[in-house]
Scaffold this motif. Structure first.
Motif, PDB file in Angstrom:
ATOM      1  N   ASP A   1       0.824  -1.215   0.000  1.00 59.36           N
ATOM      2  CA  ASP A   1       0.000   0.000   0.000  1.00 59.36           C
ATOM      3  C   ASP A   1       0.852   1.257   0.000  1.00 59.36           C
ATOM      4  OD1 ASP A   1      -2.295  -1.496  -0.055  1.00 59.36           O
ATOM      5  OD2 ASP A   1      -2.728  -1.310   2.079  1.00 59.36           O
ATOM      6  N   ASP A   2       1.936   1.252   0.787  1.00 52.47           N
ATOM      7  CA  ASP A   2       2.821   2.417   0.832  1.00 52.47           C
ATOM      8  C   ASP A   2       3.590   2.571  -0.472  1.00 52.47           C
ATOM      9  OD1 ASP A   2       2.038   3.125   3.394  1.00 52.47           O
ATOM     10  OD2 ASP A   2       3.622   1.971   4.369  1.00 52.47           O
ATOM     11  N   LEU A   3       3.974   1.457  -1.083  1.00 54.29           N
ATOM     12  CA  LEU A   3       4.672   1.522  -2.366  1.00 54.29           C
ATOM     13  C   LEU A   3       3.772   2.138  -3.431  1.00 54.29           C
ATOM     14  CD1 LEU A   3       7.010   0.923  -4.260  1.00 54.29           C
ATOM     15  CD2 LEU A   3       6.174  -1.437  -4.450  1.00 54.29           C
ATOM     16  N   LYS A   4       2.511   1.741  -3.426  1.00 56.66           N
ATOM     17  CA  LYS A   4       1.556   2.304  -4.382  1.00 56.66           C
ATOM     18  C   LYS A   4       1.447   3.815  -4.206  1.00 56.66           C
ATOM     19  CE  LYS A   4      -3.216   1.737  -5.999  1.00 56.66           C
ATOM     20  NZ  LYS A   4      -4.489   0.997  -5.817  1.00 56.66           N
ATOM     21  N   LYS A   5       1.390   4.283  -2.949  1.00 58.10           N
ATOM     22  CA  LYS A   5       1.306   5.718  -2.681  1.00 58.10           C
ATOM     23  C   LYS A   5       2.572   6.439  -3.135  1.00 58.10           C
ATOM     24  CE  LYS A   5      -1.659   5.206   1.437  1.00 58.10           C
ATOM     25  NZ  LYS A   5      -1.670   5.327   2.926  1.00 58.10           N
ATOM     26  N   ALA A   6       3.737   5.845  -2.871  1.00 60.32           N
ATOM     27  CA  ALA A   6       5.007   6.482  -3.219  1.00 60.32           C
ATOM     28  C   ALA A   6       5.146   6.634  -4.729  1.00 60.32           C
ATOM     29  CB  ALA A   6       6.171   5.677  -2.649  1.00 60.32           C
ATOM     30  N   ILE A   7       4.781   5.606  -5.474  1.00 56.80           N
ATOM     31  CA  ILE A   7       4.858   5.683  -6.936  1.00 56.80           C
ATOM     32  C   ILE A   7       3.858   6.710  -7.461  1.00 56.80           C
ATOM     33  CG2 ILE A   7       4.498   4.412  -9.080  1.00 56.80           C
ATOM     34  CD1 ILE A   7       5.542   1.924  -7.628  1.00 56.80           C
ATOM     35  N   SER A   8       2.656   6.722  -6.876  1.00 55.97           N
ATOM     36  CA  SER A   8       1.639   7.694  -7.288  1.00 55.97           C
ATOM     37  C   SER A   8       2.112   9.124  -7.052  1.00 55.97           C
ATOM     38  CB  SER A   8       0.340   7.435  -6.515  1.00 55.97           C
ATOM     39  OG  SER A   8      -0.643   8.397  -6.844  1.00 55.97           O
ATOM     40  N   GLU A   9       2.824   9.355  -5.952  1.00 54.84           N
ATOM     41  CA  GLU A   9       3.355  10.687  -5.661  1.00 54.84           C
ATOM     42  C   GLU A   9       4.408  11.097  -6.684  1.00 54.84           C
ATOM     43  OE1 GLU A   9       3.081  13.374  -2.674  1.00 54.84           O
ATOM     44  OE2 GLU A   9       1.448  12.704  -3.962  1.00 54.84           O
ATOM     45  N   MET A  10       5.274  10.178  -7.056  1.00 59.32           N
ATOM     46  CA  MET A  10       6.270  10.474  -8.078  1.00 59.32           C
ATOM     47  C   MET A  10       5.586  10.810  -9.403  1.00 59.32           C
ATOM     48  SD  MET A  10       9.416  10.386  -6.965  1.00 59.32           S
ATOM     49  CE  MET A  10      10.818   9.462  -6.337  1.00 59.32           C
ATOM     50  N   TYR A  11       4.564  10.058  -9.746  1.00 66.23           N
ATOM     51  CA  TYR A  11       3.819  10.330 -10.983  1.00 66.23           C
ATOM     52  C   TYR A  11       3.191  11.719 -10.921  1.00 66.23           C
ATOM     53  CZ  TYR A  11       0.672   9.492 -14.933  1.00 66.23           C
ATOM     54  OH  TYR A  11       0.016   9.570 -16.138  1.00 66.23           O
ATOM     55  N   ARG A  12       2.653  12.081  -9.772  1.00 63.37           N
ATOM     56  CA  ARG A  12       1.986  13.384  -9.611  1.00 63.37           C
ATOM     57  C   ARG A  12       2.939  14.542  -9.860  1.00 63.37           C
ATOM     58  NH1 ARG A  12       1.971  17.174  -5.785  1.00 63.37           N
ATOM     59  NH2 ARG A  12       3.104  15.895  -4.255  1.00 63.37           N
ATOM     60  N   VAL A  13       4.149  14.478  -9.304  1.00 59.97           N
ATOM     61  CA  VAL A  13       5.044  15.638  -9.357  1.00 59.97           C
ATOM     62  C   VAL A  13       5.749  15.767 -10.708  1.00 59.97           C
ATOM     63  CG1 VAL A  13       5.399  15.535  -6.871  1.00 59.97           C
ATOM     64  CG2 VAL A  13       7.072  14.444  -8.385  1.00 59.97           C
ATOM     65  N   LEU A  14       5.783  14.690 -11.503  1.00 59.81           N
ATOM     66  CA  LEU A  14       6.478  14.744 -12.790  1.00 59.81           C
ATOM     67  C   LEU A  14       5.678  15.513 -13.838  1.00 59.81           C
ATOM     68  CD1 LEU A  14       7.865  11.107 -13.113  1.00 59.81           C
ATOM     69  CD2 LEU A  14       9.237  13.203 -13.054  1.00 59.81           C
ATOM     70  N   LYS A  15       6.410  16.231 -14.674  1.00 54.88           N
ATOM     71  CA  LYS A  15       5.805  16.858 -15.847  1.00 54.88           C
ATOM     72  C   LYS A  15       5.433  15.771 -16.858  1.00 54.88           C
ATOM     73  CE  LYS A  15       8.808  20.963 -15.529  1.00 54.88           C
ATOM     74  NZ  LYS A  15       9.887  21.724 -16.216  1.00 54.88           N
ATOM     75  N   PRO A  16       4.537  16.071 -17.797  1.00 55.57           N
ATOM     76  CA  PRO A  16       4.288  15.115 -18.881  1.00 55.57           C
ATOM     77  C   PRO A  16       5.598  14.732 -19.567  1.00 55.57           C
ATOM     78  CG  PRO A  16       2.645  16.851 -18.915  1.00 55.57           C
ATOM     79  CD  PRO A  16       3.668  17.269 -17.892  1.00 55.57           C
ATOM     80  N   HIS A  17       5.800  13.451 -19.790  1.00 55.40           N
ATOM     81  CA  HIS A  17       7.001  12.870 -20.382  1.00 55.40           C
ATOM     82  C   HIS A  17       8.207  12.934 -19.446  1.00 55.40           C
ATOM     83  CE1 HIS A  17       4.687  12.629 -24.053  1.00 55.40           C
ATOM     84  NE2 HIS A  17       4.493  13.940 -24.043  1.00 55.40           N
ATOM     85  N   GLY A  18       7.985  13.334 -18.196  1.00 58.38           N
ATOM     86  CA  GLY A  18       9.056  13.287 -17.208  1.00 58.38           C
ATOM     87  C   GLY A  18       9.433  11.859 -16.870  1.00 58.38           C
ATOM     88  N   ARG A  19      10.610  11.701 -16.243  1.00 57.07           N
ATOM     89  CA  ARG A  19      11.161  10.364 -15.999  1.00 57.07           C
ATOM     90  C   ARG A  19      11.331  10.095 -14.504  1.00 57.07           C
ATOM     91  NH1 ARG A  19      14.353   8.370 -20.613  1.00 57.07           N
ATOM     92  NH2 ARG A  19      13.808   9.667 -22.397  1.00 57.07           N
ATOM     93  N   LEU A  20      10.898   8.930 -14.091  1.00 60.49           N
ATOM     94  CA  LEU A  20      11.186   8.424 -12.757  1.00 60.49           C
ATOM     95  C   LEU A  20      12.280   7.377 -12.909  1.00 60.49           C
ATOM     96  CD1 LEU A  20      10.786   7.809  -9.752  1.00 60.49           C
ATOM     97  CD2 LEU A  20       8.775   6.442 -10.359  1.00 60.49           C
ATOM     98  N   VAL A  21      13.467   7.676 -12.386  1.00 60.72           N
ATOM     99  CA  VAL A  21      14.627   6.800 -12.551  1.00 60.72           C
ATOM    100  C   VAL A  21      14.923   6.148 -11.207  1.00 60.72           C
ATOM    101  CG1 VAL A  21      16.995   6.658 -13.386  1.00 60.72           C
ATOM    102  CG2 VAL A  21      15.473   8.432 -14.279  1.00 60.72           C
TER     103      VAL A  21
END
Length: 322
Positions: free
Chosen positions: A151-171
């Motif tokens: 559940d926490d992993l899902k939230k953490a990934i969702s937060e990274m997705y939220r803050v990224l610009k369109p076409h931004g990268r999560l590395v």
């Protein structure tokens, strides 16, 4: 005590007394021209790989790094974005933030180009990032997400997705494990904090990313990491753990599903100069083309005797079909 409290305490201790053996990075510490990394940062390199890739970091990208460690990767990111507050570092452990601040002062003495103001250190956790939505070009984490339960992993990934610009990268770089782990290992809070017992199979790891909405996934490296053996850990079987380096790109989700690159390539060796599959992919004769798993499956389904599809190498470095 919750597993997150245990993790907090482990990294508080690691900030106050650097622990070289806490993680076992499989990457050499690389120094670019004019970049000198203080020894203390290397000793506090609590990761299992690298999240710093030059091809992600063109045009002064606004960068976010979650789980600052000793600041080494923050310094490397700042090398590519030499602007005030160009890099944001977020950590929940006060002692780790303070250690990074001290390490940046030393980094200034070794690197005439570097100023501590290039890095904006913020208190916060991965599930509630103190960062505006759609404001980051490149977000990164190293050996952090594998600590979280589902559940926490899902939230953490969702937060990274939220803050990224369109076409931004999560590395990312994280341990993964294809071997089943028993419940004793899974529920050992300290082993989870040490980046061991939370390791997921690659397929599950990738699915967490695509479920969050990332339309393109690149697996860039897959390397040996650790062994959990019956003599030293609560397991009856030897367990092999690998580390992977992955980029999840905030591309729109294709109608036929995500593009996942696992290091496959297609080679056309027919009589013509090229092969056009009429689906947007042009294969030049005897020229390997990196293809996502979806394209590889479609090409195989053609049942041609002049196209070779390689197995997954789990190494992808751009130039692909999508």
């Amino acid at each position: 005590m919750s597993y997150l409290e245990t993790t907090h305490n482990v990294y508080k201790e690691a900030a106050l007394s650097p622990n070289v053996g806490l993680c076992c990075t499989t990457n050499p510490v690389w120094e670019l021209p004019g970049l000198k990394i203080p020894k203390i940062m290397q000793e506090m390199n609590y990761g299992c790989g690298s999240t710093v890739h030059a091809r992600d970091l063109t045009n002064n990208p606004k960068t976010l790094y979650v789980g600052v460690g000793g600041g080494m990767e923050l310094l490397q990111f700042a090398y590519f974005n030499r602007q005030k507050h160009g890099v944001i570092g977020v950590d929940v452990v006060d002692e780790m933030l303070e250690a990074s601040r001290k390490n940046f002062i030393e980094a200034e003495t070794l690197n005439p180009w570097f100023k501590s103001e290039f890095v904006d250190l913020k208190k916060g956790d991965a599930m509630h990032l103190p960062v505006e939505s759609n404001s980051i070009d490149v977000a990164a984490q190293n050996c952090l997400f594998n600590i979280f339960k589902a559940d926490d992993l899902k939230k953490a990934i969702s937060e990274m997705y939220r803050v990224l610009k369109p076409h931004g990268r999560l590395v990312m770089s994280d341990p993964t494990c294809e071997h089943p782990m028993n419940e004793t290992l899974r529920n050992d809070e300290r082993l989870r904090a040490l980046c061991l017992s939370g390791s997921l199979p690659i397929k599950d790891y990738v699915k967490m990313l695509t479920d969050a909405g990332f339309g393109t996934i690149e697996i860039r490296a897959r390397k040996p990491y650790r062994i959990l053996d019956p003599k030293n850990y609560p397991t009856d079987e030897l367990i092999y753990i690998e580390s992977i380096e992955v980029a999840a790109i905030k591309d729109p989700m294709p109608e036929d599903g995500p593009c996942i690159f696992t290091g496959k390539a297609a080679i056309y060796y027919g009589d013509a100069d090229y092969f056009d599959d009429k689906a947007g992919h042009m294969l030049l004769k005897n020229q390997p083309l990196a293809v996502c798993d979806k394209t590889a499956k479609a090409l195989k389904a053609l049942n041609r005797d002049d196209i070779f599809i390689s197995e997954s190498t789990y190494h992808y470095d751009g130039g692909g079909c999508c």
